[in-house]
Design a protein around this motif. Structure first.
Motif, PDB file in Angstrom:
ATOM      1  N   LEU A 286       0.870  -1.176   0.000  1.00 57.77           N
ATOM      2  CA  LEU A 286       0.000   0.000   0.000  1.00 57.77           C
ATOM      3  C   LEU A 286       0.904   1.221   0.000  1.00 57.77           C
TER       4      LEU A 286
ATOM      5  N   VAL B  18       1.170   5.117   0.220  1.00 57.69           N
ATOM      6  CA  VAL B  18       0.401   6.252   0.723  1.00 57.69           C
ATOM      7  C   VAL B  18       1.213   7.509   0.450  1.00 57.69           C
TER       8      VAL B  18
ATOM      9  N   THR C 128      -1.631  -1.300  -4.238  1.00 57.30           N
ATOM     10  CA  THR C 128      -2.714  -0.353  -3.986  1.00 57.30           C
ATOM     11  C   THR C 128      -2.029   0.971  -3.700  1.00 57.30           C
TER      12      THR C 128
ATOM     13  N   VAL D 241      -2.704   5.201  -2.775  1.00 57.56           N
ATOM     14  CA  VAL D 241      -3.675   6.201  -2.337  1.00 57.56           C
ATOM     15  C   VAL D 241      -2.975   7.546  -2.190  1.00 57.56           C
TER      16      VAL D 241
ATOM     17  N   CYS E 111      -8.042  10.261  -1.680  1.00 61.31           N
ATOM     18  CA  CYS E 111      -8.735  10.196  -0.400  1.00 61.31           C
ATOM     19  C   CYS E 111      -8.584  11.537   0.318  1.00 61.31           C
TER      20      CYS E 111
ATOM     21  N   THR F 247      -8.422   5.625   7.710  1.00 62.59           N
ATOM     22  CA  THR F 247      -7.876   4.272   7.801  1.00 62.59           C
ATOM     23  C   THR F 247      -8.907   3.232   7.374  1.00 62.59           C
TER      24      THR F 247
ATOM     25  N   LEU G   6      -8.867   3.003   3.684  1.00 65.61           N
ATOM     26  CA  LEU G   6      -7.695   2.311   3.154  1.00 65.61           C
ATOM     27  C   LEU G   6      -7.752   0.805   3.412  1.00 65.61           C
TER      28      LEU G   6
ATOM     29  N   THR H 212      -7.621  -2.188   0.525  1.00 63.86           N
ATOM     30  CA  THR H 212      -6.636  -3.259   0.512  1.00 63.86           C
ATOM     31  C   THR H 212      -7.249  -4.623   0.800  1.00 63.86           C
TER      32      THR H 212
END
Length: 176
Positions: free
Chosen positions: A8, A10, A101, A103, A150, A161, A164, A168
């Motif tokens: 992930l 971020v 993923t 974001v 986001c 959170t 997210l 995922t």
């Protein structure tokens, strides 16, 4: 059988909440006993002069991820301002073919400024704020369309959170 790695990414401007969200993800995943690691990408090449042209962040990520993989980790949360723009390069540095993923956390100038004011006490506040504004413009223009956006304005870290975790699907351990 080898379980596919998952990452992930971020990203987002300074003051958007990347670290806060990563720490909350860590807390929630740990409470669920989900094996994962958190890597703050900004620390992988934090040096002066900046070693960006030597791809030090990718080299350090490769070394750290190899150690985590050797211990059975298959999920990584990676935070860095521009990570969402360089997902393929960072995933390649992992040395396997992770499911990605990504974001992009967003916030208004006002929200980001208030958050930065709360944590930056030195004389370089304005420099941080200016860099944050420039990064927000660059990220909006250059982040691929497939990256999830986001907004973080007027939202709690737990709400963000939850978004997210839903993206995922990391609420259970992967099957072998």
């Amino acid at each position: 059988m080898n379980v596919q790695s998952q990452v992930l990414f971020v990203g987002g401007r300074s003051g958007v909440g990347k670290s806060s969200v990563a720490f909350e993800l860590h807390a929630q995943l740990a409470a669920l006993r989900i094996k994962h690691c958190v890597i703050e990408g900004d620390s992988l090449d934090l040096a002066f002069p900046p070693p960006w042209e030597d791809h030090l962040a990718e080299r350090n990520l490769a070394a750290i991820w190899e150690n985590y993989r050797d211990l059975g980790y298959r999920r990584m949360i990676y935070t860095n301002t521009v990570s969402v723009r360089f997902t393929q390069e960072l995933a390649a540095a992992m040395g396997d073919v992770p499911r990605i993923t990504a974001v992009l956390l967003t916030a208004t100038d006002e929200t980001s400024s208030a958050r930065l004011r709360g944590r930056i006490q030195g004389s370089d506040f304005q420099e941080h704020l200016d860099r944050s504004k420039a990064a927000a413009r660059e990220l909006e223009l250059l982040t691929p369309e497939w990256v999830h956006r986001c907004p973080t304005d007027n939202r709690s870290v737990r709400e963000i959170t939850a978004d997210l975790l839903a993206l995922t699907g990391w609420t259970t351990e992967p099957a072998d």
